[in-house]
Design an enzyme around this catalytic site. Structure first.
Site, short mmCIF file in Angstrom:
data_model
loop_
_atom_site.label_atom_id
_atom_site.label_comp_id
_atom_site.label_asym_id
_atom_site.label_seq_id
_atom_site.Cartn_x
_atom_site.Cartn_y
_atom_site.Cartn_z
CG HIS A 1 -0.04 4.66 5.76
ND1 HIS A 1 -0.33 5.83 5.10
CD2 HIS A 1 -0.28 3.65 4.86
CE1 HIS A 1 -0.70 5.56 3.86
NE2 HIS A 1 -0.68 4.24 3.69
CB SER B 1 -3.13 4.79 1.33
OG SER B 1 -1.77 4.92 1.11
C1 GTR Z 1 2.57 3.52 0.07
C2 GTR Z 1 2.71 4.36 -1.14
C3 GTR Z 1 1.71 5.43 -1.07
C4 GTR Z 1 0.33 4.91 -0.72
C5 GTR Z 1 0.32 3.67 0.14
C6 GTR Z 1 -0.92 2.79 0.17
O1 GTR Z 1 3.58 2.61 0.22
O2 GTR Z 1 4.00 4.79 -1.24
O3 GTR Z 1 1.69 6.24 -2.21
O4 GTR Z 1 -0.46 4.81 -1.78
O5 GTR Z 1 1.36 2.88 -0.04
O6 GTR Z 1 -1.77 2.78 -0.70
O7 GTR Z 1 -1.03 2.07 1.14
#
Ligand code: GTR
Length: 373
Positions: free
Chosen positions: A353, A211
């Protein structure tokens, strides 16, 4: 492939309108131009450290003797002070061979900083034991030790060590570095150390990020050619994903929620993706002909898996110029069907995610294949 392709900047066309057709012109002309565009418009300009020193604070057997755990303090100085990045490493004790170990370095952005991890603990985000079992050294540092992830007017962390105290935000140059660039700079300071450790093979270091860490890994890999492999997991906006026509998080969203991550100039492109002189496939192309691995998750629509995959495909012309064929397939894959091409790799994992042990095994399968050049 996609109708947004019509609006993308031409990867191989120099500013003077000449198309690059040779490896030499790519390396001498187009690559430096693209790097400079990313510095100016997206991530910001990084300084040079005045000095970097290493202190191995601990070295002892772990994992039933399979690994040596090392704790290293990396101290750097700038004009306004110094900072320390603590690094934790598990190095496999190669009994049968004296060969230095290839390394997987995680840019850690999770709450757990792992710095006291011992052999009993396992965590899918950083499965140190599984990494060691496959013959790789597992290394980790935490982003907060380089620059805390908050918007404080660039006073804390590494920014305060390189920028005059009391400089108001508004007086910072519009291409001054943001927090993602600071973390990437930190990964390079870790690389400074890895380069000196004779137990490690500095020519086979993979840097991994999830991320915001995945965005960081790509920028670190673009700037620092010592990284042999860059792994960008679920990195989405301003990471692996093409910004033009992207679903989920846009440049406007990311600059609004995380105003400290990028150079001030990047805010000009809020809701104006088409005006950016770059797109993210050009970031990946800066890593050519070294290895790039992008991974996505089916439920991570905010990052937009299709746009992450598209970047890899669109970076291929730079790889081809440098004699690396790339992914070797054109279609977006099914989940759990990794594409491990020459120098470029991709997989889509079922789920949300996150960074899971499944992802790590895919990265290591790809490294097993691609580190043996
Ligand atoms: C999300 C964000 C992303 C990403 C992520 C993270 O909410 O919108 O750009 O970086 O977090 O790092 O977990």
């Amino acid at each position: 492939m996609d109708n947004r392709l019509a609006t993308l900047p031409d990867l191989l066309m120099c500013k003077n309108g000449i198309q690059v057709t040779t490896a030499a012109d790519w390396i001498r002309k187009r690559r430096p131009e693209i790097l400079e565009l990313f510095r100016t418009h997206v991530y910001g300009r990084e300084p040079q450290p005045l000095s970097v020193r290493f202190h191995v604070a601990e070295e002892k057997g772990y994992m039933g003797g399979k690994a040596t755990r090392k704790k290293v303090d990396i101290t750097f100085t700038g004009p306004y002070g110094k900072g320390v990045i603590p690094l934790l490493l598990f190095v496999p004790n190669a009994i049968e061979t004296d060969k230095p170990a290839p390394v997987f370095l995680l840019i850690n952005n999770r709450d757990n900083d792992y710095l006291d991890l011992d052999q009993e603990e396992q965590d899918e985000f950083w499965p140190a034991k599984a990494i060691v079992d496959r013959g790789y050294a597992a290394a980790v540092f935490h982003v907060k030790d380089v620059d805390p992830d908050e918007h404080d007017g660039f006073r804390n962390g590494v920014h305060g060590i390189f920028e005059a105290p009391g400089t108001p935000d508004a007086q910072r140059p519009s291409d001054a570095w943001g927090t993602i660039a600071a973390w990437a700079w930190g990964a390079s300071r870790v690389m400074d150390y890895l380069d000196t450790d004779t137990d490690l093979d500095a020519n086979r270091v993979a840097v991994v990020g999830h991320s915001r860490g995945g965005k960081t890994a790509l920028w670190a890999g673009a700037l620092d050619e010592r990284f042999a492999m860059i792994v960008s997991n679920n990195s989405g906006s301003t990471g692996a994903a093409i910004s033009r026509g992207k679903k989920g998080e846009t440049i406007y969203h990311i600059n609004t929620r995380f105003p400290h991550w990028f150079a001030e100039n990047y805010k000009k492109y809020n809701d104006r993706e088409n005006e950016l002189p770059v797109d993210q496939h050009m970031l990946l192309s800066l890593i050519a002909p070294r290895c790039v691995y992008v991974s996505s998750a089916t439920e991570d629509t905010w990052a937009d898996p299709q746009s992450e995959f598209l970047s890899l495909k669109l970076a291929e012309p730079a790889y081809r110029l440098l004699s690396a064929p790339g992914l070797g397939t054109h279609s977006f894959p099914q989940p759990e069907t990794p594409i491990h091409g020459k120098k470029l790799g991709y997989h889509l994992r079922t789920g949300e995610h996150d960074l899971k042990e499944y992802d790590w095994h895919c990265f290591m399968d790809f490294a097993d294949k691609n580190f043996n050049y």
